[in-house]
Design a protein around this motif. Structure first.
Motif, PDB file in Angstrom:
ATOM      1  N   ILE A 111       0.817  -1.208   0.000  1.00 32.05           N
ATOM      2  CA  ILE A 111       0.000   0.000   0.000  1.00 32.05           C
ATOM      3  C   ILE A 111       0.855   1.265   0.000  1.00 32.05           C
ATOM      4  O   ILE A 111       0.515   2.262  -0.624  1.00 32.05           O
ATOM      5  N   ASP A 112       2.015   1.218   0.672  1.00 34.12           N
ATOM      6  CA  ASP A 112       2.852   2.418   0.742  1.00 34.12           C
ATOM      7  C   ASP A 112       4.350   2.133   0.739  1.00 34.12           C
ATOM      8  O   ASP A 112       5.147   3.042   0.885  1.00 34.12           O
ATOM      9  N   LYS A 113       4.759   0.885   0.544  1.00 32.13           N
ATOM     10  CA  LYS A 113       6.174   0.520   0.504  1.00 32.13           C
ATOM     11  C   LYS A 113       6.410  -0.407  -0.683  1.00 32.13           C
ATOM     12  O   LYS A 113       5.606  -1.278  -0.976  1.00 32.13           O
ATOM     13  N   PRO A 114       7.542  -0.250  -1.362  1.00 34.88           N
ATOM     14  CA  PRO A 114       7.818  -1.067  -2.542  1.00 34.88           C
ATOM     15  C   PRO A 114       8.279  -2.479  -2.191  1.00 34.88           C
ATOM     16  O   PRO A 114       8.816  -2.717  -1.114  1.00 34.88           O
ATOM     17  N   THR A 115       8.078  -3.394  -3.116  1.00 30.95           N
ATOM     18  CA  THR A 115       8.694  -4.711  -3.005  1.00 30.95           C
ATOM     19  C   THR A 115      10.117  -4.595  -3.548  1.00 30.95           C
ATOM     20  O   THR A 115      10.433  -3.665  -4.312  1.00 30.95           O
ATOM     21  N   LEU A 116      10.962  -5.523  -3.187  1.00 27.40           N
ATOM     22  CA  LEU A 116      12.325  -5.525  -3.711  1.00 27.40           C
ATOM     23  C   LEU A 116      12.305  -5.694  -5.228  1.00 27.40           C
ATOM     24  O   LEU A 116      13.002  -4.980  -5.951  1.00 27.40           O
ATOM     25  N   THR A 117      11.483  -6.609  -5.718  1.00 23.86           N
ATOM     26  CA  THR A 117      11.406  -6.804  -7.166  1.00 23.86           C
ATOM     27  C   THR A 117      10.914  -5.547  -7.861  1.00 23.86           C
ATOM     28  O   THR A 117      11.455  -5.155  -8.894  1.00 23.86           O
ATOM     29  N   GLY A 118       9.900  -4.910  -7.304  1.00 16.35           N
ATOM     30  CA  GLY A 118       9.401  -3.664  -7.884  1.00 16.35           C
ATOM     31  C   GLY A 118      10.495  -2.618  -8.003  1.00 16.35           C
ATOM     32  O   GLY A 118      10.639  -1.964  -9.038  1.00 16.35           O
ATOM     33  N   LYS A 119      11.267  -2.452  -6.938  1.00 16.22           N
ATOM     34  CA  LYS A 119      12.366  -1.480  -6.965  1.00 16.22           C
ATOM     35  C   LYS A 119      13.396  -1.834  -8.039  1.00 16.22           C
ATOM     36  O   LYS A 119      13.936  -0.950  -8.705  1.00 16.22           O
ATOM     37  N   LEU A 120      13.671  -3.124  -8.194  1.00 15.84           N
ATOM     38  CA  LEU A 120      14.693  -3.547  -9.153  1.00 15.84           C
ATOM     39  C   LEU A 120      14.247  -3.405 -10.608  1.00 15.84           C
ATOM     40  O   LEU A 120      15.054  -3.057 -11.475  1.00 15.84           O
ATOM     41  N   VAL A 121      12.979  -3.672 -10.901  1.00 14.65           N
ATOM     42  CA  VAL A 121      12.534  -3.602 -12.302  1.00 14.65           C
ATOM     43  C   VAL A 121      11.994  -2.231 -12.698  1.00 14.65           C
ATOM     44  O   VAL A 121      11.857  -1.946 -13.892  1.00 14.65           O
ATOM     45  N   TYR A 122      11.704  -1.386 -11.746  1.00 14.47           N
ATOM     46  CA  TYR A 122      11.129  -0.061 -12.028  1.00 14.47           C
ATOM     47  C   TYR A 122      11.904   0.719 -13.105  1.00 14.47           C
ATOM     48  O   TYR A 122      11.285   1.285 -14.017  1.00 14.47           O
ATOM     49  N   PRO A 123      13.245   0.733 -13.064  1.00 12.91           N
ATOM     50  CA  PRO A 123      13.975   1.515 -14.072  1.00 12.91           C
ATOM     51  C   PRO A 123      13.803   1.023 -15.508  1.00 12.91           C
ATOM     52  O   PRO A 123      14.002   1.804 -16.439  1.00 12.91           O
ATOM     53  N   VAL A 124      13.452  -0.250 -15.714  1.00 13.02           N
ATOM     54  CA  VAL A 124      13.363  -0.774 -17.077  1.00 13.02           C
ATOM     55  C   VAL A 124      11.938  -1.147 -17.490  1.00 13.02           C
ATOM     56  O   VAL A 124      11.732  -1.744 -18.541  1.00 13.02           O
ATOM     57  N   THR A 125      10.973  -0.773 -16.686  1.00 13.97           N
ATOM     58  CA  THR A 125       9.589  -1.145 -16.971  1.00 13.97           C
ATOM     59  C   THR A 125       8.898  -0.070 -17.806  1.00 13.97           C
ATOM     60  O   THR A 125       8.932   1.104 -17.458  1.00 13.97           O
ATOM     61  N   ASP A 126       8.268  -0.509 -18.896  1.00 19.26           N
ATOM     62  CA  ASP A 126       7.555   0.432 -19.762  1.00 19.26           C
ATOM     63  C   ASP A 126       6.266   0.924 -19.121  1.00 19.26           C
ATOM     64  O   ASP A 126       5.949   2.108 -19.189  1.00 19.26           O
ATOM     65  N   LYS A 127       5.510   0.021 -18.537  1.00 22.65           N
ATOM     66  CA  LYS A 127       4.278   0.380 -17.819  1.00 22.65           C
ATOM     67  C   LYS A 127       4.352  -0.243 -16.435  1.00 22.65           C
ATOM     68  O   LYS A 127       4.336  -1.454 -16.287  1.00 22.65           O
ATOM     69  N   PHE A 128       4.431   0.605 -15.440  1.00 25.51           N
ATOM     70  CA  PHE A 128       4.501   0.157 -14.053  1.00 25.51           C
ATOM     71  C   PHE A 128       3.151   0.459 -13.420  1.00 25.51           C
ATOM     72  O   PHE A 128       2.741   1.616 -13.344  1.00 25.51           O
ATOM     73  N   ILE A 129       2.461  -0.586 -12.997  1.00 30.18           N
ATOM     74  CA  ILE A 129       1.093  -0.441 -12.511  1.00 30.18           C
ATOM     75  C   ILE A 129       1.039  -0.679 -11.008  1.00 30.18           C
ATOM     76  O   ILE A 129       1.621  -1.646 -10.503  1.00 30.18           O
ATOM     77  N   VAL A 130       0.347   0.209 -10.318  1.00 30.29           N
ATOM     78  CA  VAL A 130       0.112   0.053  -8.882  1.00 30.29           C
ATOM     79  C   VAL A 130      -1.396  -0.063  -8.660  1.00 30.29           C
ATOM     80  O   VAL A 130      -2.193   0.310  -9.521  1.00 30.29           O
ATOM     81  N   GLN A 131      -1.742  -0.586  -7.488  1.00 32.76           N
ATOM     82  CA  GLN A 131      -3.154  -0.805  -7.191  1.00 32.76           C
ATOM     83  C   GLN A 131      -3.671   0.115  -6.087  1.00 32.76           C
ATOM     84  O   GLN A 131      -4.833  -0.007  -5.680  1.00 32.76           O
ATOM     85  N   TRP A 132      -2.808   1.016  -5.621  1.00 32.57           N
ATOM     86  CA  TRP A 132      -3.169   1.988  -4.589  1.00 32.57           C
ATOM     87  C   TRP A 132      -2.593   3.346  -4.980  1.00 32.57           C
ATOM     88  O   TRP A 132      -1.430   3.437  -5.380  1.00 32.57           O
ATOM     89  N   GLU A 133      -3.374   4.391  -4.842  1.00 30.32           N
ATOM     90  CA  GLU A 133      -2.911   5.740  -5.193  1.00 30.32           C
ATOM     91  C   GLU A 133      -1.671   6.140  -4.392  1.00 30.32           C
ATOM     92  O   GLU A 133      -0.776   6.790  -4.911  1.00 30.32           O
ATOM     93  N   LYS A 134      -1.585   5.739  -3.142  1.00 31.88           N
ATOM     94  CA  LYS A 134      -0.452   6.063  -2.284  1.00 31.88           C
ATOM     95  C   LYS A 134       0.869   5.559  -2.880  1.00 31.88           C
ATOM     96  O   LYS A 134       1.921   6.156  -2.667  1.00 31.88           O
TER      97      LYS A 134
END
Length: 149
Positions: A111-134
């Motif tokens: 809800i308000d903290k990233p996963t390790l995988t999310g942090k690692l792939v964020y720089p190379v992801t074309d569309k990064f989708i979250v399920q909470w506005e926060k």
């Protein structure tokens, strides 16, 4: 369009399976842990087994990187979709080198903290989708599509 769905079993598999209205009419394959839930849910799907455990396991990271090279060269997907876990990392980075589009869906329970995988792939992801506005505070370029449940 050819879709590569990458993830671990359990909740990550559930997240990806909930996207069935999107992927059901497309050519696709899965890269997933060879566990009973995955074998059961995906019994009629094309699957590649990846190595686990993946959490902070360098040996399996190397094995999954070699698997990613082999599978991506063979299958040539147009898009890689994942909701985690760590097996997504080599597929996303190598996918980018091969010109594949990437879509990452951060899991619902963050809800308000990233996963390790999310942090690692964020720089190379074309569309990064979250399920909470926060979560847009954590990932500024993310798109909030709300819950996939």
């Amino acid at each position: 369009m050819k879709v590569c769905l990458v993830g671990s079993s359990g909740g990550h598999l559930t997240h990806l399976y909930l996207l069935k209205p999107f992927w059901q009419d497309k050519e696709r394959f899965w890269v997933i842990f060879d566990k009973e839930d995955a074998r059961s849910v995906l019994r009629d799907e094309k699957m590649y087994s990846c190595y686990f455990p993946t959490n902070r396991n360098i040996k399996n990271l190397i094995k999954n990187t070699l698997l990613a090279i082999k599978v991506l060269r063979k299958e040539r997907p147009d898009v890689i979709i994942s909701s985690g876990a760590a097996v997504a990392v080599p597929f996303f980075y190598l996918g980018k080198l091969f010109g594949v589009k990437t879509v990452y869906i951060e899991v619902f329970d963050r809800i308000d903290k990233p996963t390790l995988t999310g942090k690692l792939v964020y720089p190379v992801t074309d569309k990064f989708i979250v399920q909470w506005e926060k979560m847009k505070e954590v990932y500024p370029k993310a798109i909030n599509l709300g819950s996939i449940f």
